[in-house]
Write an enzyme that holds these catalytic residues in place. Structure first.
Site, PDB file in Angstrom:
ATOM      1  N   TYR A 122     -40.558  20.561   2.437  1.00 55.11           N
ATOM      2  CA  TYR A 122     -40.148  21.263   3.665  1.00 55.11           C
ATOM      3  C   TYR A 122     -41.044  22.475   3.935  1.00 55.11           C
ATOM      4  CZ  TYR A 122     -37.750  24.815   6.387  1.00 55.11           C
ATOM      5  OH  TYR A 122     -37.479  25.806   7.293  1.00 55.11           O
TER       6      TYR A 122
ATOM      7  N   THR B 115     -31.369  14.828  16.887  1.00 55.01           N
ATOM      8  CA  THR B 115     -31.284  14.229  15.553  1.00 55.01           C
ATOM      9  C   THR B 115     -29.875  14.480  15.003  1.00 55.01           C
ATOM     10  OG1 THR B 115     -31.952  16.259  14.429  1.00 55.01           O
ATOM     11  CG2 THR B 115     -33.725  14.731  15.090  1.00 55.01           C
TER      12      THR B 115
ATOM     13  N   THR C 247     -40.303  29.975   8.784  1.00 56.44           N
ATOM     14  CA  THR C 247     -39.426  30.363   7.672  1.00 56.44           C
ATOM     15  C   THR C 247     -40.156  31.242   6.660  1.00 56.44           C
ATOM     16  OG1 THR C 247     -38.309  29.436   5.745  1.00 56.44           O
ATOM     17  CG2 THR C 247     -40.078  28.142   6.639  1.00 56.44           C
ATOM     18  N   ASP C 248     -39.371  32.010   5.896  1.00 59.03           N
ATOM     19  CA  ASP C 248     -39.979  32.792   4.810  1.00 59.03           C
ATOM     20  C   ASP C 248     -40.354  31.918   3.617  1.00 59.03           C
ATOM     21  OD1 ASP C 248     -37.436  32.241   3.859  1.00 59.03           O
ATOM     22  OD2 ASP C 248     -36.908  34.313   3.407  1.00 59.03           O
ATOM     23  N   GLU C 249     -39.903  30.645   3.616  1.00 62.42           N
ATOM     24  CA  GLU C 249     -40.196  29.783   2.461  1.00 62.42           C
ATOM     25  C   GLU C 249     -41.683  29.475   2.344  1.00 62.42           C
ATOM     26  OE1 GLU C 249     -37.660  26.502   1.626  1.00 62.42           O
ATOM     27  OE2 GLU C 249     -35.886  27.487   2.404  1.00 62.42           O
TER      28      GLU C 249
ATOM     29  N   VAL D 185     -22.711  24.338  -7.169  1.00 58.07           N
ATOM     30  CA  VAL D 185     -23.658  25.443  -7.314  1.00 58.07           C
ATOM     31  C   VAL D 185     -24.820  24.926  -8.159  1.00 58.07           C
ATOM     32  CG1 VAL D 185     -23.989  27.743  -8.302  1.00 58.07           C
ATOM     33  CG2 VAL D 185     -21.859  27.186  -7.103  1.00 58.07           C
TER      34      VAL D 185
ATOM     35  N   ASN E  50     -32.968  33.244   5.351  1.00 60.01           N
ATOM     36  CA  ASN E  50     -31.840  32.313   5.524  1.00 60.01           C
ATOM     37  C   ASN E  50     -30.893  32.800   6.611  1.00 60.01           C
ATOM     38  OD1 ASN E  50     -32.842  31.697   2.768  1.00 60.01           O
ATOM     39  ND2 ASN E  50     -31.115  30.281   2.764  1.00 60.01           N
TER      40      ASN E  50
ATOM     41  N   LEU F  86     -25.687  25.664   2.212  1.00 53.42           N
ATOM     42  CA  LEU F  86     -24.765  26.245   1.236  1.00 53.42           C
ATOM     43  C   LEU F  86     -23.494  26.832   1.859  1.00 53.42           C
ATOM     44  CD1 LEU F  86     -24.240  27.087  -1.753  1.00 53.42           C
ATOM     45  CD2 LEU F  86     -25.223  29.300  -1.138  1.00 53.42           C
TER      46      LEU F  86
ATOM     47  N   LYS G  15     -43.734  23.311   7.007  1.00 49.00           N
ATOM     48  CA  LYS G  15     -43.656  24.476   7.911  1.00 49.00           C
ATOM     49  C   LYS G  15     -44.940  25.303   7.793  1.00 49.00           C
ATOM     50  CE  LYS G  15     -40.780  25.756  10.297  1.00 49.00           C
ATOM     51  NZ  LYS G  15     -40.540  25.457  11.748  1.00 49.00           N
TER      52      LYS G  15
ATOM     53  N   ARG H 274     -30.993  34.577  -2.054  1.00 49.47           N
ATOM     54  CA  ARG H 274     -31.417  34.377  -0.671  1.00 49.47           C
ATOM     55  C   ARG H 274     -31.060  35.639   0.112  1.00 49.47           C
ATOM     56  NH1 ARG H 274     -33.637  31.099  -3.094  1.00 49.47           N
ATOM     57  NH2 ARG H 274     -33.825  28.862  -2.756  1.00 49.47           N
TER      58      ARG H 274
ATOM     59  N   SER I 295     -35.161  20.746   8.661  1.00 48.34           N
ATOM     60  CA  SER I 295     -35.053  22.032   7.967  1.00 48.34           C
ATOM     61  C   SER I 295     -34.360  22.006   6.609  1.00 48.34           C
ATOM     62  CB  SER I 295     -34.316  23.027   8.869  1.00 48.34           C
ATOM     63  OG  SER I 295     -32.943  22.685   8.912  1.00 48.34           O
TER      64      SER I 295
ATOM     65  N   HIS J  79     -36.712  24.445  -7.553  1.00 46.89           N
ATOM     66  CA  HIS J  79     -35.852  25.405  -6.834  1.00 46.89           C
ATOM     67  C   HIS J  79     -36.476  26.801  -6.796  1.00 46.89           C
ATOM     68  CE1 HIS J  79     -31.352  26.741  -6.325  1.00 46.89           C
ATOM     69  NE2 HIS J  79     -32.125  27.119  -5.316  1.00 46.89           N
TER      70      HIS J  79
HETATM   71  O1  DAU Z   1     -35.319  30.870   3.799  1.00 46.17           O
HETATM   72  C1  DAU Z   1     -35.103  30.222   5.015  1.00 46.17           C
HETATM   73  C2  DAU Z   1     -34.647  28.807   4.764  1.00 46.17           C
HETATM   74  O2  DAU Z   1     -33.295  28.846   4.380  1.00 46.17           O
HETATM   75  C3  DAU Z   1     -34.833  27.903   5.956  1.00 46.17           C
HETATM   76  O3  DAU Z   1     -36.191  27.808   6.265  1.00 46.17           O
HETATM   77  C4  DAU Z   1     -34.278  26.508   5.643  1.00 46.17           C
HETATM   78  O4  DAU Z   1     -34.418  25.671   6.763  1.00 46.17           O
HETATM   79  C5  DAU Z   1     -32.836  26.640   5.270  1.00 46.17           C
HETATM   80  O5  DAU Z   1     -32.315  25.363   4.935  1.00 46.17           O
HETATM   81  C6  DAU Z   1     -32.667  27.595   4.104  1.00 46.17           C
HETATM   82  O6  DAU Z   1     -33.187  27.027   2.888  1.00 46.17           O
HETATM   83  P1  DAU Z   1     -32.369  27.098   1.519  1.00 46.17           P
HETATM   84  O7  DAU Z   1     -32.819  25.993   0.647  1.00 46.17           O
HETATM   85  O8  DAU Z   1     -32.407  28.470   0.956  1.00 46.17           O
HETATM   86  O9  DAU Z   1     -30.858  26.842   2.084  1.00 46.17           O
HETATM   87  P2  DAU Z   1     -29.635  26.003   1.480  1.00 46.17           P
HETATM   88  O10 DAU Z   1     -28.436  26.382   2.269  1.00 46.17           O
HETATM   89  O11 DAU Z   1     -29.950  24.566   1.329  1.00 46.17           O
HETATM   90  O12 DAU Z   1     -29.483  26.623   0.012  1.00 46.17           O
HETATM   91  C7  DAU Z   1     -29.241  28.006  -0.178  1.00 46.17           C
HETATM   92  C8  DAU Z   1     -29.229  28.245  -1.682  1.00 46.17           C
HETATM   93  O13 DAU Z   1     -28.052  27.622  -2.219  1.00 46.17           O
HETATM   94  C9  DAU Z   1     -30.396  27.635  -2.419  1.00 46.17           C
HETATM   95  O14 DAU Z   1     -30.755  28.475  -3.510  1.00 46.17           O
HETATM   96  C10 DAU Z   1     -29.847  26.300  -2.946  1.00 46.17           C
HETATM   97  C11 DAU Z   1     -28.382  26.613  -3.192  1.00 46.17           C
HETATM   98  N1  DAU Z   1     -27.428  25.497  -3.000  1.00 46.17           N
HETATM   99  C12 DAU Z   1     -27.504  24.776  -1.848  1.00 46.17           C
HETATM  100  C13 DAU Z   1     -26.619  23.747  -1.603  1.00 46.17           C
HETATM  101  C14 DAU Z   1     -26.718  22.922  -0.342  1.00 46.17           C
HETATM  102  C15 DAU Z   1     -26.426  25.259  -3.942  1.00 46.17           C
HETATM  103  O15 DAU Z   1     -26.355  25.949  -4.991  1.00 46.17           O
HETATM  104  N2  DAU Z   1     -25.551  24.237  -3.692  1.00 46.17           N
HETATM  105  C16 DAU Z   1     -25.608  23.464  -2.572  1.00 46.17           C
HETATM  106  O16 DAU Z   1     -24.785  22.522  -2.434  1.00 46.17           O
END
Ligand code: DAU
Length: 351
Positions: A159, A35, A133-135, A215, A188, A199, A163, A223, A84, A293
């Site tokens: 998501y 993918t 995942t822990d989510e 942010v 994470n 992120l 899972k 996380r 994911s 969120h």
């Molecule tokens: O906890 C495990 C999980 O961690 C995995 O199961 C998921 O597959 C993985 O994507 C991840 O999920 P998150 O949603 O925590 O990851 P992400 O990197 O998307 O976001 C991390 C944190 O940062 C979350 O609180 C959202 C925030 N964020 C994310 C992005 C993309 C921002 O503030 N700005 C952003 O542009």
């Protein structure tokens, strides 16, 4: 062992593939349908090893899976293939149900029939590891104790719901059919080859390109960060020692707020590649929050550390420095992916 692994060209899957080929004697069949988040480059460093092979098969394609299992005759399956990214699941949940729920069902069904066809020691020793995942546990308030293997499920995004559904299917296959499966739930991950929609890689790359660093909300969400190579090591321990019916909650005890993470990346880049225009923190932009969120995730990994004789080696500062350095040295990997990165409408919406 002969290990069939799904999703081995993705971020975590490829770290497991590289770890297995470099550090063990196991043979590997990587099943990955490629993918947007998968890349052959993620496994290029080991792809010529005679113990490694890759087949481009979807986990939804039962007929091809059946042939792959019959021909490869695995001793174990590690299931990592999944959609994911939470933001993508909010905008398009269908792919998450199809891959994470229906795909896991199709893999389980084929794997159970294969396992039933085995005999004696090979049947007794067979293992199926479902990587999750822990989510699935929902989210924590500031003062709540971290998630453990016994935390009740409370998924809150498309998501995490997909899972959670897949975890339930795996446990049902164990309970009902005696299928020798077990589950890991992990915090994470971050590190090399992380697709630049998440992120940490997004912020590193945007900061390098002088773009704004989005942010969500106030950046207070927390996380718990695990370096992907430590996770790969834990998963290999799990496939070698894991007990059917068990759950292992895997983490590194490194919780950080998002704004802290973003500021640390800015400081590292300012140190390693100073920007004549000024400190990178000037690029931070608070944008509209992710719907629903989750506030905080954190894992208590005590059980996994004890049972798998494993412990994360990297604290967040060490892992983040390695990660930032890797992105500085691998522009040729991430530059083409910029075109495919996820840029949901919400990301542009300033508060
Ligand atoms: O906890 C495990 C999980 O961690 C995995 O199961 C998921 O597959 C993985 O994507 C991840 O999920 P998150 O949603 O925590 O990851 P992400 O990197 O998307 O976001 C991390 C944190 O940062 C979350 O609180 C959202 C925030 N964020 C994310 C992005 C993309 C921002 O503030 N700005 C952003 O542009």
């Amino acid at each position: 062992m002969r290990i069939l692994l799904t999703g081995g060209c993705g971020f975590i899957g490829s770290a497991v593939v590289r770890h297995i080929i470099r550090n063990t004697e196991h043979h590997l069949l990587n099943i990955d349908c490629m993918t947007y988040a998968a890349s052959e480059e993620n496994v290029a460093s080991i792809a010529d090893d005679p113990r490694y092979q890759h087949q481009r098969i979807s986990i939804n394609d039962s007929a091809s899976l059946e042939v792959a299992l019959r021909e490869f005759q695995p001793d174990a399956i590690m299931h990592l293939a999944a959609e994911s990214h939470v933001d993508r699941s909010i905008d398009g949940p269908g792919a998450f149900v199809q891959t994470n729920v229906v795909g896991t069902y199709s893999l389980l069904d084929v794997a159970r029939h294969y396992w039933n066809s085995l005999e004696g020691e090979k049947k007794d020793a067979f293992r199926f590891l479902h990587v999750s995942t822990d989510e699935v546990f929902g989210h924590l308030s500031m003062d709540a104790p971290p998630f453990t293997e016994t935390t009740p499920y409370d998924p809150r995004s498309p998501y995490s719901a997909s899972k959670a559904a897949s975890d339930h299917l795996v446990r049902a296959w164990h309970h009902t059919y005696g299928f020798p499966a077990f589950v890991t739930n992990t915090t994470n991950n971050y590190g090399p080859y992380h697709f630049p929609e998440k992120l940490i890689p997004l912020v590193i790359i945007n900061a390098l390109e002088g773009r704004s660093l989005p942010v969500y909300g106030k950046g207070e969400n927390i996380r718990d960060w695990l370096f992907v190579e430590d996770h790969a090591c834990a998963l290999v321990r799990a496939i070698e020692r894991g007990v059917p019916g068990e759950t292992y909650a895997i983490g590194a005890r490194q919780p950080r707020s998002n704004i802290e993470v973003v500021r640390k990346i800015c400081a590292l880049l300012d140190e390693l590649v100073p920007d004549p225009a000024g400190p990178r923190e000037r690029l931070i932009s608070y944008v509209t929050d992710r719907p629903g969120h989750d506030f905080r995730y954190e894992i208590d990994p005590s059980h996994a550390e004890k049972c798998l004789a494993w412990k994360a080696e990297h604290d967040f500062d060490a892992g983040l420095r390695k990660t930032v350095q890797w992105y500085l040295e691998h522009k040729d990997w991430w530059q083409p992916l910029r075109e495919q990165r996820y840029d949901g409408q919400r990301l542009g919406a300033k508060k």
